[in-house]
Design an enzyme around this catalytic site. Structure first.
Site, PDB file in Angstrom:
ATOM      1  N   TRP A 102       8.119 -13.720  65.601  1.00 29.96           N
ATOM      2  CA  TRP A 102       8.859 -14.468  64.352  1.00 29.96           C
ATOM      3  C   TRP A 102      10.039 -14.976  65.064  1.00 29.96           C
ATOM      4  O   TRP A 102      10.456 -15.978  64.358  1.00 29.96           O
ATOM      5  CB  TRP A 102       9.141 -13.207  63.150  1.00 29.96           C
ATOM      6  CG  TRP A 102       7.884 -12.855  62.836  1.00 29.96           C
ATOM      7  CD1 TRP A 102       7.324 -11.502  62.775  1.00 29.96           C
ATOM      8  CD2 TRP A 102       6.910 -13.257  61.988  1.00 29.96           C
ATOM      9  NE1 TRP A 102       6.126 -11.370  62.160  1.00 29.96           N
ATOM     10  CE2 TRP A 102       5.761 -12.507  61.716  1.00 29.96           C
ATOM     11  CE3 TRP A 102       6.704 -14.630  61.471  1.00 29.96           C
ATOM     12  CZ2 TRP A 102       4.689 -13.101  60.884  1.00 29.96           C
ATOM     13  CZ3 TRP A 102       5.732 -15.411  60.761  1.00 29.96           C
ATOM     14  CH2 TRP A 102       4.687 -14.327  60.463  1.00 29.96           C
ATOM     15  N   ASP A 169      17.262 -12.438  60.529  1.00 27.86           N
ATOM     16  CA  ASP A 169      16.089 -12.198  59.826  1.00 27.86           C
ATOM     17  C   ASP A 169      15.984 -10.627  60.039  1.00 27.86           C
ATOM     18  O   ASP A 169      15.800 -10.207  60.874  1.00 27.86           O
ATOM     19  CB  ASP A 169      14.994 -12.981  60.778  1.00 27.86           C
ATOM     20  CG  ASP A 169      13.646 -12.499  60.031  1.00 27.86           C
ATOM     21  OD1 ASP A 169      13.452 -11.836  59.203  1.00 27.86           O
ATOM     22  OD2 ASP A 169      12.569 -13.151  60.523  1.00 27.86           O
ATOM     23  N   LYS A 193       8.000  -5.843  52.758  1.00 26.80           N
ATOM     24  CA  LYS A 193       8.306  -4.643  53.475  1.00 26.80           C
ATOM     25  C   LYS A 193       8.916  -3.619  52.670  1.00 26.80           C
ATOM     26  O   LYS A 193       8.658  -2.652  52.100  1.00 26.80           O
ATOM     27  CB  LYS A 193       8.832  -5.017  54.813  1.00 26.80           C
ATOM     28  CG  LYS A 193       7.634  -5.941  55.502  1.00 26.80           C
ATOM     29  CD  LYS A 193       8.180  -6.770  56.715  1.00 26.80           C
ATOM     30  CE  LYS A 193       7.408  -8.115  56.913  1.00 26.80           C
ATOM     31  NZ  LYS A 193       6.064  -7.774  57.220  1.00 26.80           N
TER      32      LYS A 193
END
Ligand SMILES: Cc1ncc(COP(=O)(O)O)c(C=O)c1O
Length: 356
Positions: A102, A169, A193
């Site tokens: 990511w 992030d 999440k």
């Protein structure tokens, strides 16, 4: 039977969030209307958005510190674009830490906007650790890092000190542990999440860093416009924001981030303890960087995989297979996963040891 859900995301949420969300779909706030059919400008939904934004700031300990919370659409992936658009000057430069897939996706997008320096990378070692000992150029417009690498099971335990803005992030560990969140200038996290269902992204921004890069930013990508419109520049993802609010309320009632951190530490200690003790298994990530959210591990002998897979499935566990780039297993232990579920997995690992 309710499963022990180890899915990496979308993932387990508190049971009460499912129940209250279901009720709101049938009859929201006793209004005789479903939350799915009301205007986002209605008094009832404006109150949801306001409370969700305020609660996110409160739970991160950022009240009165010049931060704004937004609930946007587009996923964390859109923030890979919005962050450089809002912070990188024309002809400017950004610094990125490459700690996983990511992070690398964020770098790819930043490169569309300007000079993107990768300060360090663990790609050569299949991202099995967090790079350390790097320098951040002081002339960069901002530094970007990924606090938890969902796929590889690594988590930053320390964050570098720098005078330039820090963008992080936190998609897969937001609200899971106590940090000094005021060290970050932008924090973003896809909800799916630790915060809610898929469909919204929390972005927490220190307002004073905006409006300084001289770019003309398309409205939907402009943080300043979203802040001015109180996170309602256009129709927000109404239902995901509501379910996120319910999750944040659940967390607050539990005692907030400090309380959940203790539970998360206990879950991680239990599972990693078994991975290290049980001769059949080994961890995939460097021990000092192990994630408390996503534990990646492998069988030493893949010949046992069929037996193990049948055993954990029979125990009601779901979502355990690892990501294809690591293989083996990944146990995602997000906030809503109870300690009892981890005990079930550990028991299965012990049973396998006894059996083979
Ligand atoms: C750390 C991290 N960042 C970004 C993303 C991408 O999120 P989204 O699908 O919301 O764009 C993910 C998805 O799993 C992630 O784990």
């Amino acid at each position: 039977m309710k499963k022990h859900n180890y899915s990496a995301g979308p993932c387990i949420l508190p049971q009460e969030v499912f129940e209250k969300s279901a009720q709101a779909i049938l009859n929201f706030n006793n209004s005789g209307l479903s939350i799915l059919e009301i205007s986002h400008r209605s008094k009832d939904f404006v109150a949801v958005m306001e409370e969700a934004r305020a609660l996110a700031i409160e739970l991160l300990g950022l009240e009165g510190k010049g931060y704004q919370a937004l609930f946007l659409a587009g996923g964390a992936s859109l923030e890979f674009i919005m962050a450089p658009y809002n912070l990188m000057k024309e002809g400017g430069k950004a610094a990125y830490l490459d700690s996983g897939t990511w992070a690398s996706a964020a770098i790819k997008e930043a490169k569309l906007f300007g000079d993107t320096v990768v300060v360090a990378s663990s790609k050569e070692e299949n991202y099995n650790h967090i790079p350390k000992g790097y320098e951040i150029p002081s002339d960069a417009d901002y530094f970007h890092c990924t606090s938890n690498n969902t796929i590889f099971g690594t988590q930053m335990k320390e964050f570098p000190t720098t005078d330039i803005p820090v963008v992080c992030d936190m998609s897969s560990d937001i609200f899971s542990r106590v940090l000094d969140f005021s060290k970050f200038d932008i924090i973003y996290a896809g909800a799916q999440k630790n915060m809610g269902p898929a469909g919204t992204t929390l972005v927490v921004i220190k307002e004073e860093i905006l409006g300084k890069n001289g770019r003309i930013i398309p409205s939907m990508l402009d943080y300043t416009k979203h802040i001015k419109a109180e996170s309602m520049y256009n129709t927000p993802p109404v239902f995901p924001v509501y379910a996120s609010l319910l999750t944040l309320q659940w967390l607050k009632n539990l005692g907030g981030v400090a309380a959940i951190e203790k539970i998360n530490n206990a879950k991680a200690a239990l599972l990693y303890g078994e991975i290290d003790r049980n001769p059949l298994f080994k961890g995939a990530a460097a021990v000092e960087d192990r994630s408390n959210m996503n534990a990646t591990f492998l069988l030493n002998d893949s010949a046992h995989a069929e037996t193990f897979d049948a055993m954990w499935k029979a125990a009601g566990i779901s979502g355990l297979p690892g990501h294809r780039s690591v293989g083996g297993y990944r146990a995602s232990m997000y906030n809503a996963l109870p300690l009892e579920s981890v005990q079930v997995l550990v028991d299965v690992m012990k049973e396998l040891e006894a059996k083979v």
